[in-house]
Write an enzyme that holds these catalytic residues in place. Structure first.
Site, PDB file in Angstrom:
ATOM      1  N   CYS B 128      43.115  37.327 -23.680  1.00  0.00           N
ATOM      2  CA  CYS B 128      43.329  36.612 -22.447  1.00  0.00           C
ATOM      3  C   CYS B 128      42.287  37.018 -21.411  1.00  0.00           C
ATOM      4  O   CYS B 128      42.149  38.184 -21.100  1.00  0.00           O
ATOM      5  CB  CYS B 128      44.720  36.868 -21.915  1.00  0.00           C
ATOM      6  SG  CYS B 128      45.081  35.698 -20.644  1.00  0.00           S
ATOM      7  N   ILE B 189      39.175  29.472 -30.450  1.00  0.00           N
ATOM      8  CA  ILE B 189      38.867  30.431 -29.391  1.00  0.00           C
ATOM      9  C   ILE B 189      39.903  30.342 -28.277  1.00  0.00           C
ATOM     10  O   ILE B 189      40.448  29.268 -28.028  1.00  0.00           O
ATOM     11  CB  ILE B 189      37.464  30.173 -28.786  1.00  0.00           C
ATOM     12  CG1 ILE B 189      37.349  28.755 -28.233  1.00  0.00           C
ATOM     13  CG2 ILE B 189      36.389  30.480 -29.800  1.00  0.00           C
ATOM     14  CD1 ILE B 189      36.038  28.432 -27.518  1.00  0.00           C
ATOM     15  N   ASN B 190      40.133  31.445 -27.630  1.00  0.00           N
ATOM     16  CA  ASN B 190      40.854  31.414 -26.359  1.00  0.00           C
ATOM     17  C   ASN B 190      39.896  30.824 -25.318  1.00  0.00           C
ATOM     18  O   ASN B 190      38.771  30.458 -25.637  1.00  0.00           O
ATOM     19  CB  ASN B 190      41.279  32.839 -25.986  1.00  0.00           C
ATOM     20  CG  ASN B 190      42.525  32.840 -25.115  1.00  0.00           C
ATOM     21  OD1 ASN B 190      42.677  31.976 -24.244  1.00  0.00           O
ATOM     22  ND2 ASN B 190      43.414  33.790 -25.320  1.00  0.00           N
ATOM     23  N   THR B 191      40.335  30.749 -24.067  1.00  0.00           N
ATOM     24  CA  THR B 191      39.500  30.110 -23.040  1.00  0.00           C
ATOM     25  C   THR B 191      38.264  30.959 -22.737  1.00  0.00           C
ATOM     26  O   THR B 191      38.227  32.158 -22.985  1.00  0.00           O
ATOM     27  CB  THR B 191      40.287  29.909 -21.743  1.00  0.00           C
ATOM     28  OG1 THR B 191      40.797  31.183 -21.327  1.00  0.00           O
ATOM     29  CG2 THR B 191      41.441  28.956 -21.932  1.00  0.00           C
TER      30      THR B 191
END
Lengths: 268, 309
Positions: B128, B189-191
């Site tokens: 995150c 992918i995460n952000t």
């Protein structure tokens, strides 16, 4: 695009003991009229003088009026952000994302409007929209005391008041004024216990009703789901719901969600 | 009729399209609704040991059509209320909890609790990108050893999907470290770490200041990162499934990820304001496969890799 359009406060009006109304001029004007019952995410981007930065937040608020691209919002002194919004002056800037959600339906010749607290502002815009169509609504407004009832002198059509202290109109609850009515449809917005009573009355008397709900919203645009009512999103499928829908809801009148989605039972 | 089924650890999924963590998954009610959209599995929002209220707004802003910056702040009611309320084993579609913590020990506690509650696999949020949070999420997935330590601690309790951040120089190294540590799958992918500013208001657009970029603009980045992960895993001798995500808004985008070697995909941002869009995507994938004459996902999965060998 769901972006908080910078919007200047151009007028402050309609003060009561618990808040007032502001007119906003968005940098990208709202070219078409929103539907009454729709809302906006209102962003306080900078703290007013004397306030801490922590008051800055973006909160859902009903649209109280629209005039050629300008948007009216009525703010009640309910928490740190709304108190800071009330401290803003003419010329200050806010962000405005909207209009959002689904509003009231307007296909009604004999509407009855019932509001309490910050339920009055969206009903004012609804009443004005009916009046512009040549339909005269009847409005019932309730509050603790007369100078806490928003907009009661601005509604077109007939207005009846109810106050807890008897300072104006009926001495008692606004829902007690329903007994004398036989409308085509009931439109209501305000505290959930009032809405629950309104729904019961509408179901008993076989009157169609549309109720505008309030829920904690973290995004306001249908991404997070925290505002959900059963399987509906209040920000997206609401905030206006029909009596048929609410009659079968397990959560309406029973539970709310707070920040993080934590459950609070209304009976607590 | 094309066969869209995929295996994920012990789970047998109807199709390879999952709901991504943090989107339309904050309450049991909305999760129930998403269960009827044809998704192969539903990932819950990130669950932490203690409740998290989330960041002040604006939390999500559309900065270009279909492209968003967000910092929700991992709002969740905390592990206890989550376990009490969420239908982990009661829906027809598998529900996969996503976990977030700031130490391997806390991650392990969460993993033990959701395994006990019946979860068959969990996703760990190692990535995150909200550095203001007390959680070390972004740091964890930027350090292969730290990421591996969390995988080891959690995989003891149930199969683990390690969700990776694109905000690293070499995402393949992190993926291999997680596979070596025993991850059942990796997701990416995460952000992307991001910041946007409003020029009229002269301040950051998000309540939290920093945020993560998602939506259509990041799709080519996600595709490249997934390809790099698949290559690195293959090179190191692992056949760990890679769950691709980032900017998927239609069936063709799902195909793009599968062509890059993704085992399955997750969808988030493009469902904003339109939960039922999920069913359009799953139906569209089946139609695409039928049109192409593919019987199975394996018929075309990874076809792009030969261009980069």
């Amino acid at each position: 695009m769901r972006y908080p359009i910078p919007s200047k406060i151009i007028e402050i009006t309609s003060a009561t003991a618990v808040g007032h109304s502001i007119w906003l001029a968005p940098n990208d004007p709202w070219l078409s009229a929103p539907t009454p019952g729709q809302f906006a995410m209102v962003w306080l981007p900078h703290p007013p003088d004397g306030y801490k930065p922590e008051v800055c937040n973006s909160v859902p608020m009903s649209i109280a009026g629209w005039d050629n691209g300008k948007v009216r919002i009525t703010i009640k002194n309910l928490g740190p952000t709304s108190r800071a919004l009330l401290a803003c002056q003419r010329g200050d800037w806010l962000g405005l994302t909207g209009p959002l959600g689904h509003g009231f339906s307007l296909d009604c010749q004999h509407p009855l409007l019932m509001g309490g607290g910050v339920g009055a502002p969206p009903l004012l815009y609804l009443a004005q929209t009916f009046a512009a169509q040549g339909i005269e609504p009847i409005t019932l407004l309730g509050g603790t005391t007369e100078n806490e009832i928003f907009h009661h002198d601005e509604f077109p059509g007939t207005v009846e008041l109810a106050t807890d202290d008897g300072s104006a109109g009926h001495h008692g609850r606004v829902t007690e004024l329903l007994a004398a009515s036989s409308p085509e449809r009931l439109y209501s917005c305000g505290p959930e216990p009032m809405l629950v009573n309104g729904l019961q009355w509408a179901l008993q008397h076989q009157v169609a009703a549309e109720l505008c709900l309030e829920r904690y919203m973290a995004c306001g645009i249908g991404l997070c789901g925290i505002c959900s009512l059963d399987q509906d999103l209040v920000c997206q499928d609401g905030p206006v719901f029909t009596s048929e829908r609410l009659a079968e809801s397990r959560e309406f009148g029973a539970l709310l969600r707070e920040a993080g989605g934590r459950v609070r039972h209304l009976s607590d | 009729m094309a066969n869209l089924r995929v295996k994920l650890a012990e789970l047998d999924l109807e199709n390879p399209v999952m709901l991504a963590s943090g989107i339309l998954d904050s309450t049991p009610g909305i999760l129930n609704r998403m269960a009827r959209t044809g998704a192969g599995a539903l990932i819950t929002k990130s669950i932490s040991l203690k409740p998290r209220p989330g960041y002040p707004g604006p939390t999500t802003v559309e900065i270009a059509p279909g492209t968003w910056i967000n910092a929700m702040g991992l709002p969740n009611p905390g592990l206890d209320e989550f376990l009490e309320e969420f239908p982990l084993t009661k829906l027809d579609v598998p529900v996969i909890p996503n976990l977030v913590a700031d130490s391997a020990e806390e991650f392990a506690q969460l993993a033990a609790a959701v395994a006990e509650a019946g979860a068959q696999i969990a996703e760990i949020n190692l990535s995150c990108p909200h550095p203001k949070a007390a959680y070390g999420g972004s740091l964890t997935a930027q350090d292969p050893q730290a990421a591996a330590a969390v995988v080891v601690a959690t995989a003891e309790h149930l199969p683990i999907i390690a969700k990776l951040t694109p905000n690293v120089a070499d995402i393949g190294t992190v993926a291999v470290a997680c596979a070596q540590a025993g991850a059942a799958a990796v997701s990416a992918i995460n952000t992307l770490a991001a910041l946007d500013v409003d020029p009229e208001l002269e301040r950051p657009l998000l309540g939290n200041g920093f945020g993560g970029l998602s939506g259509v603009a990041i799709r080519p980045i996600g595709l490249r990162k997934v390809l790099e992960i698949v290559q690195a895993l293959n090179h190191a001798g692992f056949d760990t499934p890679v769950i691709g995500m980032g900017g998927i808004s239609n069936a063709e985008d799902v195909v793009r990820y599968l062509l890059c070697g993704a085992h399955s995909v997750q969808i988030g941002t493009s469902l904003t304001g339109d939960p039922e869009h999920m069913s359009t995507i799953t139906r569209g994938l089946e139609e695409w496969m039928d049109r192409k004459g593919y019987r199975d996902l394996a018929d075309f999965r990874g076809r792009i890799l030969e261009w980069f060998s």
